[in-house]
Write a protein that holds these residues in place. Sequence first.
Motif, PDB file in Angstrom:
ATOM      1  N   ALA A 144      -3.368   2.231  -5.516  1.00 23.39           N
ATOM      2  CA  ALA A 144      -3.541   2.535  -6.935  1.00 23.39           C
ATOM      3  C   ALA A 144      -2.750   1.540  -7.772  1.00 23.39           C
ATOM      4  N   ARG A 145      -3.330   1.158  -8.886  1.00 24.80           N
ATOM      5  CA  ARG A 145      -2.692   0.141  -9.713  1.00 24.80           C
ATOM      6  C   ARG A 145      -1.276   0.532 -10.138  1.00 24.80           C
ATOM      7  N   GLU A 146      -1.033   1.851 -10.265  1.00 23.48           N
ATOM      8  CA  GLU A 146       0.290   2.313 -10.689  1.00 23.48           C
ATOM      9  C   GLU A 146       1.364   2.048  -9.636  1.00 23.48           C
ATOM     10  N   ALA A 147       0.951   1.842  -8.379  1.00 21.63           N
ATOM     11  CA  ALA A 147       1.914   1.596  -7.301  1.00 21.63           C
ATOM     12  C   ALA A 147       2.152   0.111  -7.061  1.00 21.63           C
ATOM     13  N   LEU A 148       1.347  -0.722  -7.683  1.00 15.66           N
ATOM     14  CA  LEU A 148       1.518  -2.168  -7.505  1.00 15.66           C
ATOM     15  C   LEU A 148       2.808  -2.627  -8.175  1.00 15.66           C
ATOM     16  N   GLY A 149       3.503  -3.514  -7.521  1.00 17.79           N
ATOM     17  CA  GLY A 149       4.741  -4.028  -8.083  1.00 17.79           C
ATOM     18  C   GLY A 149       5.936  -3.134  -7.851  1.00 17.79           C
ATOM     19  N   LEU A 150       5.715  -1.956  -7.271  1.00 16.33           N
ATOM     20  CA  LEU A 150       6.821  -1.050  -6.988  1.00 16.33           C
ATOM     21  C   LEU A 150       7.405  -1.318  -5.607  1.00 16.33           C
ATOM     22  N   ALA A 151       8.610  -0.845  -5.406  1.00 15.55           N
ATOM     23  CA  ALA A 151       9.284  -0.988  -4.114  1.00 15.55           C
ATOM     24  C   ALA A 151       9.699   0.395  -3.620  1.00 15.55           C
ATOM     25  N   VAL A 152       9.853   0.508  -2.322  1.00 12.70           N
ATOM     26  CA  VAL A 152      10.302   1.749  -1.702  1.00 12.70           C
ATOM     27  C   VAL A 152      11.398   1.405  -0.712  1.00 12.70           C
ATOM     28  N   MET A 153      12.379   2.287  -0.571  1.00 17.59           N
ATOM     29  CA  MET A 153      13.466   2.052   0.375  1.00 17.59           C
ATOM     30  C   MET A 153      12.938   2.282   1.792  1.00 17.59           C
ATOM     31  N   PHE A 154      13.108   1.254   2.635  1.00 19.57           N
ATOM     32  CA  PHE A 154      12.566   1.361   3.987  1.00 19.57           C
ATOM     33  C   PHE A 154      13.376   0.516   4.951  1.00 19.57           C
ATOM     34  N   GLY A 177       7.099   9.912  -3.138  1.00 18.96           N
ATOM     35  CA  GLY A 177       6.189  10.523  -4.095  1.00 18.96           C
ATOM     36  C   GLY A 177       4.781   9.952  -4.114  1.00 18.96           C
ATOM     37  N   LEU A 178       4.380   9.255  -3.056  1.00 23.83           N
ATOM     38  CA  LEU A 178       3.030   8.698  -2.979  1.00 23.83           C
ATOM     39  C   LEU A 178       2.186   9.486  -1.989  1.00 23.83           C
ATOM     40  N   LEU A 179       0.920   9.635  -2.301  1.00 24.81           N
ATOM     41  CA  LEU A 179      -0.018  10.305  -1.411  1.00 24.81           C
ATOM     42  C   LEU A 179      -0.699   9.276  -0.518  1.00 24.81           C
ATOM     43  N   ILE A 180      -0.875   9.618   0.758  1.00 23.90           N
ATOM     44  CA  ILE A 180      -1.598   8.776   1.712  1.00 23.90           C
ATOM     45  C   ILE A 180      -2.872   9.525   2.068  1.00 23.90           C
ATOM     46  N   ILE A 181      -3.997   9.077   1.527  1.00 25.26           N
ATOM     47  CA  ILE A 181      -5.255   9.810   1.666  1.00 25.26           C
ATOM     48  C   ILE A 181      -6.235   8.989   2.500  1.00 25.26           C
ATOM     49  N   SER A 182      -6.659   9.534   3.635  1.00 26.90           N
ATOM     50  CA  SER A 182      -7.624   8.853   4.511  1.00 26.90           C
ATOM     51  C   SER A 182      -9.006   9.456   4.307  1.00 26.90           C
ATOM     52  N   ASN A 183     -10.031   8.627   4.504  1.00 22.43           N
ATOM     53  CA  ASN A 183     -11.390   9.154   4.446  1.00 22.43           C
ATOM     54  C   ASN A 183     -12.159   8.778   5.710  1.00 22.43           C
ATOM     55  N   LYS A 184     -13.401   9.234   5.800  1.00 22.10           N
ATOM     56  CA  LYS A 184     -14.176   9.064   7.023  1.00 22.10           C
ATOM     57  C   LYS A 184     -14.475   7.605   7.349  1.00 22.10           C
ATOM     58  N   SER A 185     -14.476   6.754   6.346  1.00 25.09           N
ATOM     59  CA  SER A 185     -14.781   5.341   6.584  1.00 25.09           C
ATOM     60  C   SER A 185     -13.582   4.574   7.129  1.00 25.09           C
ATOM     61  N   GLY A 186     -12.437   5.244   7.240  1.00 25.14           N
ATOM     62  CA  GLY A 186     -11.261   4.573   7.780  1.00 25.14           C
ATOM     63  C   GLY A 186     -10.365   3.943   6.738  1.00 25.14           C
ATOM     64  N   LEU A 187     -10.737   4.062   5.468  1.00 28.16           N
ATOM     65  CA  LEU A 187      -9.897   3.542   4.398  1.00 28.16           C
ATOM     66  C   LEU A 187      -8.762   4.510   4.111  1.00 28.16           C
ATOM     67  N   VAL A 188      -7.634   3.983   3.692  1.00 29.01           N
ATOM     68  CA  VAL A 188      -6.491   4.810   3.318  1.00 29.01           C
ATOM     69  C   VAL A 188      -6.125   4.484   1.870  1.00 29.01           C
ATOM     70  N   LYS A 189      -6.133   5.510   1.034  1.00 29.72           N
ATOM     71  CA  LYS A 189      -5.819   5.330  -0.378  1.00 29.72           C
ATOM     72  C   LYS A 189      -4.381   5.761  -0.640  1.00 29.72           C
ATOM     73  N   VAL A 190      -3.663   4.937  -1.395  1.00 32.37           N
ATOM     74  CA  VAL A 190      -2.260   5.186  -1.700  1.00 32.37           C
ATOM     75  C   VAL A 190      -2.146   5.401  -3.203  1.00 32.37           C
ATOM     76  N   ILE A 191      -1.791   6.655  -3.588  1.00 35.67           N
ATOM     77  CA  ILE A 191      -1.823   7.046  -4.999  1.00 35.67           C
ATOM     78  C   ILE A 191      -0.565   7.852  -5.338  1.00 35.67           C
ATOM     79  N   PRO A 192       0.055   7.595  -6.470  1.00 35.60           N
ATOM     80  CA  PRO A 192       1.148   8.461  -6.915  1.00 35.60           C
ATOM     81  C   PRO A 192       0.649   9.892  -7.115  1.00 35.60           C
ATOM     82  N   LYS A 193       1.457  10.852  -6.724  1.00 33.78           N
ATOM     83  CA  LYS A 193       1.034  12.255  -6.823  1.00 33.78           C
ATOM     84  C   LYS A 193       0.632  12.623  -8.243  1.00 33.78           C
TER      85      LYS A 193
END
Length: 209
Positions: A144-154, A177-193
């Motif tokens: 998701a565009r809102e997560a671009l440019g962000l960093a996470v502690m890892f 605070g990010l959602l990891i959403i998978s679908n049947k096509s194998g794509l994983v969407k990363v979106i802020p809650k």
Amino acid sequence: MKSTEGQQHTTGEVQSGGTRRDSPRRWFRIAPTTVLIAALLGLIVIWASGIFNSPIDDFLDSSADSLPKDGSPAFVATQYADWTIPPNTGLKQYFLMAYWKLHKKFAKKKPLAWSSPPSPVRPCSIHGLLNQCMGATGTRYLIAREALGLAVMFGHTNTLNGVQWVAAFEQALRDDGLLIISNKSGLVKVIPKDKLADYREAGLVKAGE
């Protein structure tokens, strides 16, 4: 005594008019090289023309620079590492580059053979490390565009294979605070809650995802 015509037919080297032609054995030696060169050229043309792009490439941008300027919900897709070479590079290097790009994109991934050494906990680019996740497992992420440019502690204290490393980083995203959403096509969407409702309303996250 054999006739001249018979000798011509047997050797396959002399044609009428005195011209010389290559023997079948010589053509057999030349043909594989010619076929290989033609195949390599064909691969480069296909790669350059984008025929191998997946259907999702037709409607998803891979660069944040081309996102809608109105701030509406949109995704950026992860990409494999790319390389550029100087314009004066020889043809052999261009062949090698084309082969490497095709190999990176289509070769079967071996995440259990992939290895990441211990790393201290530190701010890590969400976009950059998701590109690495795709490199390890082949799974494509839509960020998701809102997560671009962000960093996470890892970080992690043990050496991890590709499956373990990707799972650990995805968990770090969830913890942030990010959602990891998978679908049947194998794509994983990363979106802020807090943006999930907007992405559902825009039709970018379907029911059941």
